[in-house]
Design an enzyme around this catalytic site. Structure first.
Site, PDB file in Angstrom:
ATOM      1  N   THR A  84      34.760  43.685  34.365  1.00 53.28           N
ATOM      2  CA  THR A  84      36.036  43.913  35.054  1.00 53.28           C
ATOM      3  C   THR A  84      36.472  42.663  35.811  1.00 53.28           C
ATOM      4  OG1 THR A  84      35.410  46.233  35.311  1.00 53.28           O
ATOM      5  CG2 THR A  84      37.282  45.455  36.598  1.00 53.28           C
ATOM      6  N   ASP A  85      35.534  41.985  36.441  1.00 55.06           N
ATOM      7  CA  ASP A  85      35.853  40.723  37.112  1.00 55.06           C
ATOM      8  C   ASP A  85      36.373  39.692  36.115  1.00 55.06           C
ATOM      9  OD1 ASP A  85      35.341  41.241  39.796  1.00 55.06           O
ATOM     10  OD2 ASP A  85      33.237  40.717  39.647  1.00 55.06           O
ATOM     11  N   VAL A  86      35.687  39.575  34.982  1.00 59.82           N
ATOM     12  CA  VAL A  86      36.095  38.586  33.974  1.00 59.82           C
ATOM     13  C   VAL A  86      37.487  38.909  33.441  1.00 59.82           C
ATOM     14  CG1 VAL A  86      35.583  37.681  31.674  1.00 59.82           C
ATOM     15  CG2 VAL A  86      33.739  37.959  33.344  1.00 59.82           C
TER      16      VAL A  86
END
Length: 412
Positions: A184-186
């Protein structure tokens, strides 16, 4: 780091990066790889949280561990590190001066967290109306969860991804599982990069900057893709299916004599060729399996039949047969196998950059291939505060005397 390469596509773009950990730094690294000048603002003496997220640590030429964590190294290539204490009026003034000379600000503080320092969008856009200010938070600038902190693991759970990932109920090891990387961060970093470039295009036409409000929660839901559409159209929430696909059969892992392999059949023609390769051509004309909708209906029967055949040969034998037949098939590689793969070598997906402490640092290459403005690898992930004096001189014309005074006061 070749000097004969053309400038990057985003050469001349100045980005002030106030973010840390992964989503913001991922966006900053991508913009930097494409040629932007990324100035990473860090806390004096501490820096980005991920600098301490080890082991493993980068080792120096004598094999001793350095202070640079592998996690930090993964997301901070091609940047310059500047240490400024934004908790002081002098530090705040420096950041404001930098923002007045920047095109983009990236930040991932809690909602309202930078307002106390006068470094929020309203304050900085008043100094620089052309500024593009990208805020990355867990839940966005509005809504009942806006004040909450957001972490990738938490968002994978709340955003539905973990409800789709893991073994089905009733199987050994059943239960929700997070993805093995902070996906999700990426993905949020990728969306931030797209949004920044869209805002730059708008500014080129109008001269106006703008505020980008990007939430990990929103991104996770947007990236549910066909699974979200399955629910919205069909009205039923998908359950965990292990490695199986909700809409395509066969499209999952299968046991072999020495491990596992993946078969990914995307159409009826590929299924016919799969049946031939498995030595079971009659399955292709079986009315239960002749079309994908039928194969989805009779999933359990077909998967059991295929498993009964694949277990009889080794993974390498099956892959050779499937490739010859034109059936998408592959192994489930460990990371050492990934980086030993000839395709990975051919695409130069590992790079080694010079590093002041370690001699060289191994990194994963940027996957973007551009014919006219290729990605350049100019700088390894910076050491804490490595470029403070250089940037303050270049961006703000801070004199050596003024810099010495700032250093003496521990502002930088």
């Amino acid at each position: 780091m070749r000097g004969d390469l053309p400038q990057g596509a985003l050469a001349g773009l100045r980005v002030l990066d106030l973010s840390r950990v992964l989503a913001g730094p991922w966006a900053g690294q991508l913009l930097a790889d494409l040629g932007a000048d990324i100035v990473k603002i860090e806390r004096p003496g501490a820096g980005d949280d991920t600098r301490t997220w080890g082991p493993p640590w980068l080792r120096d030429e004598d094999g001793e561990a350095t202070s640079e964590s592998a996690y930090y190294l993964s997301a901070n290539r091609n940047k310059r590190s500047v240490t400024i204490d934004i908790g002081t009026p002098e530090g705040q003034s420096l950041v404001k001066r930098l923002a007045a000379n920047a095109d983009v600000v990236l930040e991932n503080f809690k909602v309202g967290g930078l307002a106390q320092y006068g470094l929020d969008y309203l304050s900085l856009s008043a100094l620089n109306p052309r500024l593009i200010y990208c805020s990355i938070t867990g839940f966005g600038q509005t809504g009942p969860y806006a004040s909450r902190a957001g972490y990738d693991f938490l968002i994978q759970g709340m955003g539905g991804l973990m409800s789709l990932t893991g073994r089905p109920d009733g199987e050994e090891g059943a239960g929700p599982i997070k993805v093995g990387v902070a996906l999700t961060d990426v993905m949020t970093g990728l969306y931030a990069t797209v949004a920044v470039q869209a805002a730059l295009a708008h500014r080129e036409r109008t001269g106006a900057g703008q505020h980008i409000d990007l939430a990990l929660f929103d991104v996770q839901i947007a990236c549910l893709a066909n699974q979200a559409a399955n629910y919205l159209v069909g009205g039923t929430a998908s359950a965990r299916m292990g490695n199986a696909h909700p809409n395509i059969v066969p499209y999952q892992d299968f046991p072999t004599a020495d491990g596992y392999m993946i078969i990914a059949v995307g159409n009826d023609g590929q299924f016919m060729r799969l049946c031939e390769a498995l030595g079971r051509p009659e399955w292709g004309s079986d009315q239960r399996f002749a079309t994908n909708p039928q194969r989805v209906t009779y999933r359990d029967e077909l998967i059991a039949l295929i498993r009964g055949v694949t277990i009889c040969r080794a993974t390498g034998e099956w892959i050779e047969l499937m490739e010859h037949a034109g059936v998408p098939c592959g192994p489930i590689n460990t990371l050492d196998q990934v980086f030993a793969d000839p395709q990975v070598h051919a695409r130069s997906m590992r790079i080694d950059m010079e590093h002041p402490m370690a001699g060289t640092v191994p990194l994963v290459a940027n996957p973007i291939r551009m014919s006219g403005t290729p990605v350049r690898y100019e700088r390894p992930p910076p050491m804490l505060g490595e470029h403070t004096q250089e940037v303050l001189d270049q961006w703000l014309a801070v004199s050596p005397t003024e810099f010495a005074e700032l250093r003496a006061k521990k502002i930088v």
